[in-house]
Design an enzyme around this catalytic site. Structure first.
Site, mmCIF file in Angstrom:
data_model
loop_
_atom_site.group_PDB
_atom_site.id
_atom_site.type_symbol
_atom_site.label_atom_id
_atom_site.label_comp_id
_atom_site.label_asym_id
_atom_site.label_seq_id
_atom_site.Cartn_x
_atom_site.Cartn_y
_atom_site.Cartn_z
ATOM 1 N N PHE A 1 65.834 -15.150 30.783
ATOM 2 C CA PHE A 1 65.054 -14.969 29.555
ATOM 3 C C PHE A 1 65.702 -15.666 28.365
ATOM 4 O O PHE A 1 65.050 -16.312 27.564
ATOM 5 C CB PHE A 1 64.943 -13.465 29.294
ATOM 6 C CG PHE A 1 63.929 -13.103 28.263
ATOM 7 C CD1 PHE A 1 62.579 -13.211 28.548
ATOM 8 C CD2 PHE A 1 64.305 -12.649 27.022
ATOM 9 C CE1 PHE A 1 61.626 -12.877 27.607
ATOM 10 C CE2 PHE A 1 63.359 -12.308 26.065
ATOM 11 C CZ PHE A 1 62.018 -12.433 26.369
ATOM 12 N N HIS B 1 70.432 -2.199 30.370
ATOM 13 C CA HIS B 1 69.342 -2.676 29.522
ATOM 14 C C HIS B 1 68.017 -2.023 29.912
ATOM 15 O O HIS B 1 66.950 -2.569 29.660
ATOM 16 C CB HIS B 1 69.220 -4.196 29.590
ATOM 17 C CG HIS B 1 70.372 -4.916 28.932
ATOM 18 N ND1 HIS B 1 70.557 -6.273 28.988
ATOM 19 C CD2 HIS B 1 71.417 -4.443 28.196
ATOM 20 C CE1 HIS B 1 71.660 -6.618 28.323
ATOM 21 N NE2 HIS B 1 72.202 -5.517 27.853
ATOM 22 N N CYS C 1 48.603 11.259 23.730
ATOM 23 C CA CYS C 1 48.670 11.575 22.294
ATOM 24 C C CYS C 1 48.152 10.419 21.440
ATOM 25 O O CYS C 1 48.084 10.522 20.216
ATOM 26 C CB CYS C 1 50.102 11.937 21.884
ATOM 27 S SG CYS C 1 51.200 10.515 21.633
ATOM 28 N N SER D 1 76.859 -14.462 31.632
ATOM 29 C CA SER D 1 77.718 -15.287 30.787
ATOM 30 C C SER D 1 78.481 -14.429 29.786
ATOM 31 O O SER D 1 79.222 -14.948 28.956
ATOM 32 C CB SER D 1 76.897 -16.361 30.075
ATOM 33 O OG SER D 1 75.767 -15.783 29.472
#
Ligand SMILES: [Zn+2]
Length: 250
Positions: A35, A119, A155, A194
């Site tokens: 990404f 993540h 909701c 990295s």
């Protein structure tokens, strides 16, 4: 030619508490682009800006137009030989803890247990207002049924996947578990990261500060290259298969 996979195999075999840390580079062989290094624009937007908490809150339709096809791309990818090798090292008791920056669930699908996903993960969706959680399938079904492409909670609030967005807090439990593992590690093997994103980038430093050793199998350069015991700049899959073969010979 030096036998670096063999050296890595011996390092792992001699470890009491080996920890593996993986990043996007382990999944590129599964066809998932990195990404952060993908670059380019999407519909005239910076993808990093679209995949952010700000866009999710301000323009959930734009966020979901970007996010929804990515979910299909990620869930249709298959684990590769590097994911399978890590799972095998866990089964053999050689690797005690697996930490990943990836949200693609390929480690779990390769058979790894107890993956620490720093993540977040594509495992489910939830509502940030009321905390309601739904399965990933349900989240996608709601997105596909909505005129604006936004899956909504009962909701009424837009729902998001379990992936941590730019500008969003990292999951504290996973981050704490990752640092606990680094404190205990006498060897950390980094695959395909990295080591540029904090706080994960600090983990190898924790290992080194406590006298542990570092091995890095990442094609790009890292800030820890001068401080590791084994450094391999090759593709993860073939190298990890060579490591398994070397372990079978010892
Ligand atoms: Zn809700």
């Amino acid at each position: 030619m030096s036998d670096r996979p063999g050296v890595l195999a011996r390092l792992l075999a001699d470890a009491e508490h080996a920890v593996v840390l993986t990043g996007a580079g382990i999944s590129t062989e599964s066809g998932i682009p990195d990404f952060r290094s993908a670059g380019g624009l999407w519909e005239n937007h910076d993808p990093m800006a679209v995949a952010s908490m700000t866009t999710f809150m301000d323009d959930p339709s734009l966020f979901w137009r970007f996010h929804r096809p990515r979910i299909d791309m990620l869930t249709s990818a298959d684990p590769n030989s590097a994911h399978r090798a890590v799972a095998e090292l866990q089964r053999r008791g050689i690797v005690k803890t697996l930490i990943t920056q990836n949200i693609d669930r390929l480690h779990s699908r390769a058979g790894s247990d107890g993956v620490i996903e720093v993540h977040g993960s594509l495992d489910r969706g939830s509502c940030l207002r009321c905390g309601n959680a739904v399965s990933m399938d349900e989240l996608c079904a709601r997105a596909d049924a909505a005129a604006d492409g936004v899956p909504r909670c009962s909701c009424g609030f837009p729902m998001k996947s379990g992936v941590v967005l730019f500008g969003e807090q990292m999951p504290a439990q996973a981050i704490n578990a990752a640092f606990d593992a680094a404190e205990r590690a006498d060897v950390m093997l980094v695959i395909g990261s990295s080591l540029r994103v904090t706080p994960v980038s600090q983990l190898p430093g924790v290992v080194l500060a406590r006298g542990g050793r570092l091995a890095i199998l990442t094609e790009s350069e890292t800030d820890y290259d001068e401080r590791c015991t084994v450094r391999i700049q090759e593709q993860a899959g073939p190298t990890m298969q060579a490591v398994l073969l070397a372990l079978n010979r010892t």
